[in-house]
Design a protein around this motif. Structure first.
Motif, PDB file in Angstrom:
ATOM      1  N   ARG A   1       1.116  -1.432   0.118  1.00  0.00           N
ATOM      2  CA  ARG A   1       0.003  -0.100  -0.007  1.00  0.00           C
ATOM      3  C   ARG A   1       1.030   1.353   0.080  1.00  0.00           C
ATOM      4  O   ARG A   1       2.120   1.396   0.238  1.00  0.00           O
ATOM      5  N   SER A   2       0.234   2.410  -0.088  1.00  0.00           N
ATOM      6  CA  SER A   2       0.988   3.523  -0.262  1.00  0.00           C
ATOM      7  C   SER A   2       0.898   4.446   0.878  1.00  0.00           C
ATOM      8  O   SER A   2       0.078   5.045   1.143  1.00  0.00           O
TER       9      SER A   2
ATOM     10  N   TRP B   1       7.742   2.885   6.306  1.00  0.00           N
ATOM     11  CA  TRP B   1       8.256   1.708   5.563  1.00  0.00           C
ATOM     12  C   TRP B   1       7.361   0.607   5.853  1.00  0.00           C
ATOM     13  O   TRP B   1       6.827  -0.188   5.125  1.00  0.00           O
ATOM     14  N   ALA B   2       7.291   0.372   7.131  1.00  0.00           N
ATOM     15  CA  ALA B   2       6.692  -0.687   7.749  1.00  0.00           C
ATOM     16  C   ALA B   2       5.111  -0.667   7.157  1.00  0.00           C
ATOM     17  O   ALA B   2       4.359  -1.568   6.965  1.00  0.00           O
ATOM     18  N   TYR B   3       4.521   0.623   7.338  1.00  0.00           N
ATOM     19  CA  TYR B   3       3.163   0.792   6.836  1.00  0.00           C
ATOM     20  C   TYR B   3       2.879   0.391   5.429  1.00  0.00           C
ATOM     21  O   TYR B   3       1.996  -0.456   5.456  1.00  0.00           O
ATOM     22  N   GLU B   4       3.839   0.526   4.542  1.00  0.00           N
ATOM     23  CA  GLU B   4       3.532   0.084   3.116  1.00  0.00           C
ATOM     24  C   GLU B   4       3.472  -1.468   3.196  1.00  0.00           C
ATOM     25  O   GLU B   4       2.880  -2.061   2.106  1.00  0.00           O
ATOM     26  N   ARG B   5       4.411  -2.137   3.915  1.00  0.00           N
ATOM     27  CA  ARG B   5       4.710  -3.438   3.954  1.00  0.00           C
ATOM     28  C   ARG B   5       3.587  -4.442   4.935  1.00  0.00           C
ATOM     29  O   ARG B   5       3.933  -5.400   5.116  1.00  0.00           O
ATOM     30  N   ILE B   6       2.948  -3.441   5.659  1.00  0.00           N
ATOM     31  CA  ILE B   6       2.059  -4.214   6.527  1.00  0.00           C
ATOM     32  C   ILE B   6       3.057  -4.857   7.513  1.00  0.00           C
ATOM     33  O   ILE B   6       2.498  -6.293   7.629  1.00  0.00           O
TER      34      ILE B   6
END
Length: 306
Positions: free
Chosen positions: A31-32, A124-129
């Motif tokens: 996600r972005s 960074w972790a948000y985008e990679r869940i």
């Protein structure tokens, strides 16, 4: 080790650089951050001050701005309320609940409190869940001097000038099914330990700081959240995630000793929220609302008792 061995590393041996690199290579952008977080923060700039307090360069994945939202017309004579979310990037409602609070509720505190809201500590972790940063470090165990986690170090530097002036800090988290399917097994593998399966609480609960538990503060938050979603019951042994339940929906950790985000300030009123987005009894929208309701209740209590 219980269950299937984690696909990286050798059972019983802590990871080295090669295993951490193999773990990072498995991570994919899902996600972005720019679209789901930065754009929403930008939309608030007409009403609040937005500060970039750092930037993470995680080549080849890109760079990530670290953004904080502040009350416009900051007044050093007012109590300061700190809201953090997304310390664990996969815990979506922590991020979106913090943004929803700012959009819907924050203006009501103008002239009453200074608000500092950091919706997404770990982009960074948000985008990679994911729970960890690219170095396979958990930012929420690294809020300490000389932190090796860049996300934690940047937030500590942002907050340091406010030492002694923060009245309340609420850190917004989730407990998800993926804790048991991925993140706790990965932690055990990284550290060369056996994975012992645990349970996932069905509902909202709080983790207080054992050094300053403030039970009435915790109860006020749970009372407000109970109007939105259900509070997690204790397991049959009287625990939640293995910790004794000290009041309905409340456990305690020694936050500073563990390097948790909630231990980073000297605020009197401190808590960590946990909501369960995988519950059949709750929707993602309810989880966001629960986080925002928790923030409002926490600030209202701190203002009433400051």
């Amino acid at each position: 080790m219980s269950g299937q061995p984690y696909p990286i590393g050798v059972q019983g041996q802590p990871w080295g650089a090669a295993e951490k690199a193999a773990w990072r290579a498995r991570q994919r952008k899902l996600r972005s951050h720019a679209d789901e977080v930065v754009a929403k923060i930008d939309a608030l700039r007409d009403r609040f001050d937005v500060e970039q307090y750092g930037e993470l360069d995680y080549a080849p994945d890109g760079t990530y701005p670290l953004l904080a939202i502040r009350s416009r017309g900051w007044d050093d004579g007012l109590p300061t309320m700190l809201v953090t979310g997304g310390v664990h990037g996969y815990e979506t409602s922590g991020v979106q609940g913090a943004l929803q609070f700012v959009e819907r509720d924050a203006a009501a505190y103008a002239g009453r409190a200074n608000l500092l809201v950091v919706p997404c500590v770990s982009p960074w972790a948000y985008e990679r869940i994911n729970r960890w940063n690219p170095d396979a470090l958990d930012p929420n165990r690294n809020f300490k001097s000389g932190s090796p986690a860049r996300e934690s170090a940047a937030l500590l530097a942002l907050v340091e000038p406010l030492a002694g002036r923060i009245a309340m800090h609420i850190d917004l988290h989730e407990t998800t099914d993926s804790d048991e399917s991925e993140f706790r097994p990965a932690l055990a593998a990284r550290d060369g330990k056996a994975y012992d399966p645990g349970t996932i609480p069905d509902g909202f609960y709080l983790c207080a700081d054992s050094a300053r538990p403030e039970p009435a503060f915790q109860q006020a938050i749970n009372d407000a959240v109970a109007q939105v979603t259900h509070i997690a019951p204790a397991d049959p042994d009287g625990t939640i995630i293995g910790s004794p339940v000290v009041a309905p929906g409340v456990i305690e950790y020694d936050c500073r000793a563990l390097g948790l985000c909630a231990g980073m300030t000297d605020a009197r009123y401190v808590t960590t929220t946990e909501v369960y987005p995988d519950s059949p009894r709750a929707t993602p929208a309810q989880c966001n609302l629960a986080q925002a309701a928790a923030v409002v209740a926490a600030i209202d209590f701190a203002l009433a008792h400051h």
